[in-house]
Design an enzyme around this catalytic site. Structure first.
Site, PDB file in Angstrom:
ATOM      1  N   LYS A  13      -0.474 -12.348  44.689  1.00  0.00           N
ATOM      2  CA  LYS A  13       0.122 -13.500  45.299  1.00  0.00           C
ATOM      3  C   LYS A  13       0.987 -12.998  46.431  1.00  0.00           C
ATOM      4  O   LYS A  13       0.882 -13.461  47.725  1.00  0.00           O
ATOM      5  CB  LYS A  13       0.801 -14.510  44.521  1.00  0.00           C
ATOM      6  N   ARG A  88       4.964 -23.738  38.632  1.00  0.00           N
ATOM      7  CA  ARG A  88       4.655 -22.768  37.412  1.00  0.00           C
ATOM      8  C   ARG A  88       4.399 -23.643  36.273  1.00  0.00           C
ATOM      9  O   ARG A  88       4.160 -22.927  35.073  1.00  0.00           O
ATOM     10  CB  ARG A  88       6.069 -21.888  37.436  1.00  0.00           C
ATOM     11  N   ARG A 127       3.816  -0.638  40.137  1.00  0.00           N
ATOM     12  CA  ARG A 127       4.305  -1.109  41.398  1.00  0.00           C
ATOM     13  C   ARG A 127       5.713  -0.600  41.817  1.00  0.00           C
ATOM     14  O   ARG A 127       6.599  -0.370  40.938  1.00  0.00           O
ATOM     15  CB  ARG A 127       4.283  -2.636  41.018  1.00  0.00           C
ATOM     16  N   ARG A 161      10.556  -2.830  39.439  1.00  0.00           N
ATOM     17  CA  ARG A 161      11.348  -3.909  39.194  1.00  0.00           C
ATOM     18  C   ARG A 161      11.391  -4.100  37.706  1.00  0.00           C
ATOM     19  O   ARG A 161      10.743  -3.409  36.731  1.00  0.00           O
ATOM     20  CB  ARG A 161      10.406  -5.279  39.406  1.00  0.00           C
ATOM     21  N   ARG A 172       5.278 -12.182  30.141  1.00  0.00           N
ATOM     22  CA  ARG A 172       5.194 -12.834  31.239  1.00  0.00           C
ATOM     23  C   ARG A 172       3.442 -13.433  31.354  1.00  0.00           C
ATOM     24  O   ARG A 172       3.371 -14.564  31.919  1.00  0.00           O
ATOM     25  CB  ARG A 172       5.229 -12.028  32.556  1.00  0.00           C
TER      26      ARG A 172
END
Ligand code: AP5
Length: 216
Positions: A13, A88, A127, A161, A172
């Site tokens: 996203k 969300r 990431r 992160r 998540r």
């Protein structure tokens, strides 16, 4: 143009939102980036938010809505905005529709980036993010040119992160399945949903996004 970007963590996203901003000049309103900026400022609110985010849970709707309302009122959002990571849950989706209506605006489309959970785990565990400008890289697929230095802003300190640990990613994903995935049906019923196979390369995914803009 007002667009919602939907999809599980790691669907791309943020990657696609930034590309849309670069090509069409519509600002990307990432609630995750806004929250991380507040965490980086420190203070009591920052440490409370960090706790929630590092547990892979959702932050309160009230805070998110306040952030979005303030951001949407800024002059650069006069001609539209991309909502990245918002809404969300069903209550946030209703609140967005109300907020846009209050300002005589309409949502044009919700882009649903569909990708497998296996690919999400692969992407997020590799990431690297820039804490200074928010640019994202991947250790093997899209590595920075010089070690831990950000190609976008030159900041020396690309980081994983803290919510990209495997246990938190799985948490998540669980929250996404339970609370966020149901709003795919909400936008489908309104005739606003466009599903995109996000398991392909970023360039190929972006071709689908731009062809949608062509139609609009
Ligand atoms: P947020 O920051 O919104 O995280 P997320 O939704 O989990 O999404 P990500 O940022 O992890 O992934 P992405 O889809 O943007 O993928 P990206 O482009 O980076 O939220 C974080 C937390 O904040 C939440 O858990 C919650 O606590 C809180 N929060 C945020 N919004 C909230 C809200 N509205 N309400 C309540 N709480 C909220 O790409 C990922 C990786 O894959 C990168 O390495 C990238 O290079 C790579 N990649 C991207 N596209 C491709 C591709 N097509 N092929 C291969 N690799 C790719």
């Amino acid at each position: 143009m007002h667009l919602v970007l939907l999809g599980p963590p790691g669907a791309g996203k943020g990657t696609q939102g930034k590309r849309i901003t670069q090509k069409y000049g519509i600002p990307n309103l990432s609630t995750g980036d806004m929250l991380r900026a507040t965490v980086a400022e420190g203070g009591e609110l920052g440490s409370k938010l960090k706790e929630v985010m590092d547990a892979g849970q959702l932050v309160s709707d009230a805070l998110i809505l306040q952030m979005i309302e303030e951001r949407l009122a800024a002059p650069d959002c006069e001609n539209g905005a991309i909502f990245d990571g918002f809404p969300r849950n069903g209550d946030q989706a209703d609140a967005l529709s109300e907020l846009l209506g209050k300002h005589d605006r309409l949502l044009d489309a919700a882009l649903y980036f569909n990708v497998s959970e296996e690919e999400v785990l692969r992407r997020l565990s590799g990431r690297l993010s820039c804490p200074n400008c928010g640019a994202v890289f991947h250790v093997t697929d899209n590595p920075p040119s010089r070690g831990g230095v950000c190609d976008a802003c030159g900041h020396d300190g690309l980081k994983k992160r803290s919510d990209d640990e495997e246990g938190v990613i799985r948490q998540r994903l669980g929250v996404y399945r339970e609370k966020t995935a149901p709003i795919i049906g909400y936008y489908k019923e309104k005739g606003l949903l466009h599903e995109i196979d996000a398991g392909r390369s970023p360039d190929t995914v972006f071709e689908d996004v731009t062809s949608l803009f062509g139609k609009k």
